[in-house]
Design a protein around this motif. Structure first.
Motif, PDB file in Angstrom:
ATOM      1  N   VAL A 134       0.875  -1.171   0.000  1.00  0.00           N
ATOM      2  CA  VAL A 134       0.000   0.000   0.000  1.00  0.00           C
ATOM      3  C   VAL A 134       0.912   1.220   0.000  1.00  0.00           C
ATOM      4  N   VAL A 135       0.622   2.188  -0.852  1.00  0.00           N
ATOM      5  CA  VAL A 135       1.428   3.409  -0.930  1.00  0.00           C
ATOM      6  C   VAL A 135       0.512   4.621  -0.764  1.00  0.00           C
ATOM      7  N   GLY A 136       0.944   5.595  -0.004  1.00  0.00           N
ATOM      8  CA  GLY A 136       0.154   6.816   0.143  1.00  0.00           C
ATOM      9  C   GLY A 136       0.891   7.876   0.928  1.00  0.00           C
ATOM     10  N   LYS A 137       0.309   9.073   0.950  1.00  0.00           N
ATOM     11  CA  LYS A 137       0.856  10.161   1.762  1.00  0.00           C
ATOM     12  C   LYS A 137       0.332  10.078   3.198  1.00  0.00           C
ATOM     13  N   PHE A 138      -0.936   9.643   3.350  1.00  0.00           N
ATOM     14  CA  PHE A 138      -1.571   9.573   4.665  1.00  0.00           C
ATOM     15  C   PHE A 138      -1.490  10.941   5.349  1.00  0.00           C
ATOM     16  N   TYR A 139      -2.022  11.939   4.642  1.00  0.00           N
ATOM     17  CA  TYR A 139      -1.891  13.343   5.053  1.00  0.00           C
ATOM     18  C   TYR A 139      -3.254  13.956   5.328  1.00  0.00           C
ATOM     19  N   PRO A 140      -3.841  13.655   6.510  1.00  0.00           N
ATOM     20  CA  PRO A 140      -3.390  12.728   7.552  1.00  0.00           C
ATOM     21  C   PRO A 140      -4.025  11.354   7.347  1.00  0.00           C
ATOM     22  N   ALA A 173      10.994   7.567 -11.167  1.00  0.00           N
ATOM     23  CA  ALA A 173      11.590   8.194  -9.985  1.00  0.00           C
ATOM     24  C   ALA A 173      10.808   7.841  -8.725  1.00  0.00           C
ATOM     25  N   HIS A 174       9.469   7.875  -8.807  1.00  0.00           N
ATOM     26  CA  HIS A 174       8.654   7.504  -7.648  1.00  0.00           C
ATOM     27  C   HIS A 174       8.865   6.039  -7.278  1.00  0.00           C
ATOM     28  N   CYS A 175       8.922   5.204  -8.280  1.00  0.00           N
ATOM     29  CA  CYS A 175       9.037   3.771  -8.001  1.00  0.00           C
ATOM     30  C   CYS A 175      10.382   3.411  -7.386  1.00  0.00           C
ATOM     31  N   VAL A 176      11.409   4.185  -7.682  1.00  0.00           N
ATOM     32  CA  VAL A 176      12.702   3.977  -7.016  1.00  0.00           C
ATOM     33  C   VAL A 176      12.537   4.196  -5.507  1.00  0.00           C
ATOM     34  N   VAL A 177      11.819   5.242  -5.137  1.00  0.00           N
ATOM     35  CA  VAL A 177      11.558   5.511  -3.718  1.00  0.00           C
ATOM     36  C   VAL A 177      10.777   4.369  -3.095  1.00  0.00           C
ATOM     37  N   PHE A 178       9.716   3.941  -3.768  1.00  0.00           N
ATOM     38  CA  PHE A 178       8.869   2.885  -3.219  1.00  0.00           C
ATOM     39  C   PHE A 178       9.632   1.564  -3.112  1.00  0.00           C
ATOM     40  N   ARG A 179      10.413   1.230  -4.127  1.00  0.00           N
ATOM     41  CA  ARG A 179      11.157  -0.024  -4.114  1.00  0.00           C
ATOM     42  C   ARG A 179      12.188  -0.025  -2.997  1.00  0.00           C
ATOM     43  N   GLY A 217      12.802  -8.464  -2.954  1.00  0.00           N
ATOM     44  CA  GLY A 217      11.739  -9.455  -2.973  1.00  0.00           C
ATOM     45  C   GLY A 217      10.538  -8.964  -3.751  1.00  0.00           C
ATOM     46  N   PRO A 218       9.699  -9.896  -4.155  1.00  0.00           N
ATOM     47  CA  PRO A 218       8.561  -9.531  -4.996  1.00  0.00           C
ATOM     48  C   PRO A 218       7.430  -8.879  -4.206  1.00  0.00           C
ATOM     49  N   VAL A 219       6.644  -8.093  -4.918  1.00  0.00           N
ATOM     50  CA  VAL A 219       5.360  -7.583  -4.417  1.00  0.00           C
ATOM     51  C   VAL A 219       4.290  -8.291  -5.229  1.00  0.00           C
ATOM     52  N   ASP A 220       3.408  -8.999  -4.557  1.00  0.00           N
ATOM     53  CA  ASP A 220       2.411  -9.808  -5.264  1.00  0.00           C
ATOM     54  C   ASP A 220       1.130  -9.042  -5.574  1.00  0.00           C
ATOM     55  N   GLU A 247      -1.492   1.217 -12.578  1.00  0.00           N
ATOM     56  CA  GLU A 247      -0.163   1.463 -13.145  1.00  0.00           C
ATOM     57  C   GLU A 247       0.929   1.135 -12.143  1.00  0.00           C
ATOM     58  N   LEU A 248       0.700   1.469 -10.886  1.00  0.00           N
ATOM     59  CA  LEU A 248       1.685   1.145  -9.859  1.00  0.00           C
ATOM     60  C   LEU A 248       1.872  -0.361  -9.746  1.00  0.00           C
ATOM     61  N   ALA A 249       0.767  -1.092  -9.784  1.00  0.00           N
ATOM     62  CA  ALA A 249       0.861  -2.554  -9.731  1.00  0.00           C
ATOM     63  C   ALA A 249       1.610  -3.091 -10.937  1.00  0.00           C
ATOM     64  N   HIS A 250       1.324  -2.548 -12.112  1.00  0.00           N
ATOM     65  CA  HIS A 250       2.012  -2.975 -13.325  1.00  0.00           C
ATOM     66  C   HIS A 250       3.517  -2.803 -13.186  1.00  0.00           C
ATOM     67  N   ARG A 251       3.947  -1.708 -12.619  1.00  0.00           N
ATOM     68  CA  ARG A 251       5.375  -1.426 -12.495  1.00  0.00           C
ATOM     69  C   ARG A 251       6.055  -2.312 -11.456  1.00  0.00           C
ATOM     70  N   PHE A 252       5.268  -2.916 -10.567  1.00  0.00           N
ATOM     71  CA  PHE A 252       5.830  -3.862  -9.614  1.00  0.00           C
ATOM     72  C   PHE A 252       5.517  -5.309 -10.014  1.00  0.00           C
ATOM     73  N   ASP A 253       4.990  -5.465 -11.245  1.00  0.00           N
ATOM     74  CA  ASP A 253       4.634  -6.794 -11.743  1.00  0.00           C
ATOM     75  C   ASP A 253       3.735  -7.505 -10.733  1.00  0.00           C
ATOM     76  N   ALA A 254       2.738  -6.761 -10.257  1.00  0.00           N
ATOM     77  CA  ALA A 254       1.858  -7.253  -9.197  1.00  0.00           C
ATOM     78  C   ALA A 254       0.401  -7.160  -9.639  1.00  0.00           C
ATOM     79  N   VAL A 255      -0.467  -7.790  -8.883  1.00  0.00           N
ATOM     80  CA  VAL A 255      -1.901  -7.755  -9.148  1.00  0.00           C
ATOM     81  C   VAL A 255      -2.483  -6.468  -8.549  1.00  0.00           C
ATOM     82  N   PRO A 256      -3.223  -5.678  -9.323  1.00  0.00           N
ATOM     83  CA  PRO A 256      -3.863  -4.491  -8.751  1.00  0.00           C
ATOM     84  C   PRO A 256      -5.146  -4.881  -8.014  1.00  0.00           C
TER      85      PRO A 256
END
Length: 374
Positions: free
Chosen positions: A28-34, A105-111, A117-120, A131-140
């Motif tokens: 899960v990725v987010g700013k959580f603001y707040p 650039a964002h995905c470098v931060v997330f990775r 290891g893989p993200v499923d 798109e984020l799932a695609h870039r991690f070769d994961a299921v959205p």
């Protein structure tokens, strides 16, 4: 805008992992603001379907809520799912969902946050989740993308925290709550005013611990000397440090369940004046403990009869103490409203000041612009 204590905050409940989780590692990725109830529901959904979950908290440095606080808040709310870990990284890259280089650039931060290891599976309530799932070769996995189950967003909370109060968890409420402190000399109506304001707004108020300690000390004294009065009670520096400690602990506890306003009957700055009265000067520890509330309300002694309830001993000092409070608060950097006249007039003036405080809203820096800010 209401300052009342709202209905209970929606919570993710007690999510259980399936005996055979659908996914190994979820992200899960987010700013959580707040962080808000929608975020908690998203994380709970991932926790229920994954063997492990990594939540990446990735704000920009321009935002107003520190990253470490967001992590602490999330860990507290989701302490019952130890297979969910929270990792924080600042991400100051611009946002452009159509630019592959910015995505990279964002995905470098997330990775880097997730680790090897893989993200499923990638769980998201945002349109970019696929798109984020695609870039991690994961299921959205989309969770409540239309905000129908939990109708809230970070944008809505930042725009009107009071209006979104029921979607905020206790630690987040405590951070947002506006603290209003009522101070004044003995028998000038501070407790009456604090209770009346709390009743008006349907919110919490924090009684004066010093009065409780006075009653306790007098009761102990009377065990040995039945005829003792409040004039026989003695104070020392440790007593005033204890008053500050207990008062602030009670205030912080109340802030977690309060409405957007928390009414406090005294604080450390007022305690310093009381210590000065009884001991001749205020200790550095008591002065150092002073906080900055949103507003002070000072109850004037003029026109208020002295009510000797057995715990008061300073009728002759009320005018002096009012002046000391006035001088002390003038250097606090906090707005001060003096309350004079009848109780009705004082309450009306106090409500006017509190309404203005709420109307001013909360000032939070905007995040880096995105089509859908979370």
């Amino acid at each position: 805008m209401s300052a009342g204590t709202p209905e209970r905050t929606p919570t993710p409940g007690q999510p259980r992992r399936a005996s055979v989780p659908e996914f190994g590692h979820g992200m899960v990725v987010g700013k959580f603001y707040p962080p808000h109830a929608g975020h908690h529901a998203l994380i709970a959904a991932a926790a229920a379907r994954c063997a492990t979950v990594t939540v990446v908290v990735a704000p920009s440095r321009r935002e107003s809520i520190p990253l470490d606080l967001r992590l602490d808040w999330l860990r507290e709310v989701h302490a019952d799912t130890p297979w969910v870990r929270f990792v924080g990284r600042y991400d100051d890259h611009p946002v452009d969902y159509a630019d592959p280089a910015i995505w990279d650039a964002h995905c470098v931060v997330f990775r880097e946050a997730v680790g090897p290891g893989p993200v499923d599976a990638v769980f998201s309530s945002e349109a970019y989740g696929a798109e984020l799932a695609h870039r991690f070769d994961a299921v959205p996995v989309a969770v409540d993308p239309d905000r129908r189950t939990v109708p809230v967003s970070g944008t809505a909370v930042r725009a009107d925290p009071a209006g979104s109060w029921r979607f905020l968890s206790p630690p987040v409420r405590a951070w947002f709550v506006r603290r209003v402190v009522v101070v004044g000399a003995e028998s000038t109506g501070t407790t009456t005013m604090a209770a009346a304001l709390a009743a008006h707004y349907g919110t919490s108020w924090v009684p004066e611990y010093g009065r409780e300690l006075t009653a306790h000390k007098l009761a102990r004294l009377r065990e040995r000397s039945p005829g003792a009065s409040v004039f026989d009670v003695r104070w020392d520096s440790d007593d005033f440090r204890a008053v500050v400690r207990e008062q602030q602990a009670a205030e912080d506890a109340a802030a977690r369940s309060s409405g957007p306003l928390l009414i406090c009957d005294t604080d450390a700055r007022a305690t310093a004046v009381w210590e000065e009265r009884y001991l001749g000067s205020a200790s550095p520890q008591v002065r150092a403990a002073a906080r900055r509330p949103a507003l002070y309300l000072l109850t004037d002694d003029r026109g208020v009869p002295f009510d000797d309830d057995g715990l008061r001993d300073g009728e002759h000092l009320r005018s002096w103490m009012t002046e000391r409070f006035r001088a002390e608060l003038a250097g606090s950097g906090v707005p001060v409203v003096e309350l004079t006249g009848s109780h009705t007039a004082r309450l009306a003036r106090a409500v006017e000041a509190c309404d203005a405080l709420l109307a001013a809203g909360w000032s939070l820096a905007d995040p880096i612009a995105t089509p859908h800010t979370n």
